[in-house]
Design an enzyme around this catalytic site. Structure first.
Site, PDB file in Angstrom:
ATOM      1  CB  VAL A 119      24.482 -14.757  31.678  1.00  0.00           C
ATOM      2  CG1 VAL A 119      23.379 -15.442  32.482  1.00  0.00           C
ATOM      3  CG2 VAL A 119      24.165 -13.277  31.468  1.00  0.00           C
ATOM      4  CE  LYS A 120      30.209 -19.092  37.272  1.00  0.00           C
ATOM      5  NZ  LYS A 120      30.491 -19.291  38.702  1.00  0.00           N
ATOM      6  CB  ILE A 121      23.660 -20.784  31.414  1.00  0.00           C
ATOM      7  CG1 ILE A 121      23.120 -19.339  31.388  1.00  0.00           C
ATOM      8  CG2 ILE A 121      22.565 -21.785  31.063  1.00  0.00           C
ATOM      9  CD1 ILE A 121      22.454 -18.922  30.097  1.00  0.00           C
ATOM     10  CB  VAL A 141      25.778 -12.504  37.189  1.00  0.00           C
ATOM     11  CG1 VAL A 141      24.634 -12.477  38.178  1.00  0.00           C
ATOM     12  CG2 VAL A 141      26.670 -11.292  37.373  1.00  0.00           C
TER      13      VAL A 141
END
Ligand code: G3P
Length: 215
Positions: free
Chosen positions: A84-86, A58
């Site tokens: 978590v996509k960063i 996400v």
């Protein structure tokens, strides 16, 4: 070598899950907007988690380090299967450095260079996602980047896993497997095409016709 679905379309994810070979999913704001699902960002992500047993990536919606960290902590509290996509900006890499120490799983998205991948790995990122199709779009060799990251990570015994992303067709999948990517994430349409072969269709049809003569 795992297969992920790059989608936030619940019907597609449900159908792909029935195949029994899809281990997880990757999403981004564009895919969630396109997916047409009803509900909040969180409700849609929770529905995806219900359909699959693996991890779901996400993406953060903010660009500043502390806001990214807050968002990431919130997302990861939804489920231990959230990644978590960063993006690999100065702020993003700085956020990953903090989150990795807290045990939050992260995915370096929008990765377009080996340098970005190495910075992410040194920050402790769990996954890097080289975007193959988007590099091809601007005349660069996207799959070369996947191979370079895999080779360099292996040379230095870096544990970060490589997700070949922005895959547009079945040949991309074959090339990603050959390049040694740990995961290939693909749109539903590409997964459908991976199954298809005209000779299989012709073969079944011939067998069915011949079967009429022996029943
Ligand atoms: O996984 C990344 C993907 O969603 C980007 O794909 O086709 O928009 O470049 P594309």
């Amino acid at each position: 070598m795992l297969i992920f679905l790059d989608s936030a379309n619940l019907e597609h994810i449900q159908s792909a899950a029935r195949l029994g070979v899809v281990s997880g999913a990757t999403t981004n704001p564009s895919l969630v907007a396109k997916g047409g699902g009803k509900g909040t960002y969180k409700e849609i992500v929770l529905s995806i988690l219900d359909l699959l047993s693996g991890e779901v990536s996400v993406e953060v919606l903010s660009e500043e380090r502390n806001s990214m960290i807050e968002e990431a902590r919130d997302y990861s509290s939804w489920s231990p299967r959230i990644v978590v996509k960063i993006p690999p900006t100065w702020e993003g890499i700085s956020a990953i450095s903090i989150l990795s120490q807290e045990g939050v799983k992260t995915n370096l998205t929008l990765c377009f260079s080996l340098n970005q991948a190495l910075l992410g790995a040194n920050a402790g990122v769990t996954y890097v996602s080289p975007f193959v199709g988007r590099l091809d779009d601007v005349g660069e060799d996207g799959m070369r980047l996947v191979a370079d990251i895999v080779e360099t990570f292996s040379r230095y015994n870096i544990q970060t896993r490589v997700i070949a992303a922005s895959l547009r067709h079945p040949l991309h999948c074959v090339q990603a497997f050959k390049a040694g990517a740990h995961i290939a994430t693909m749109p539903y349409e590409v997964l459908l095409k991976m199954v298809d072969h005209p000779l299989t269709t012709i073969g079944i049809s011939r067998f069915m016709k011949d079967a009429q003569r022996i029943i």
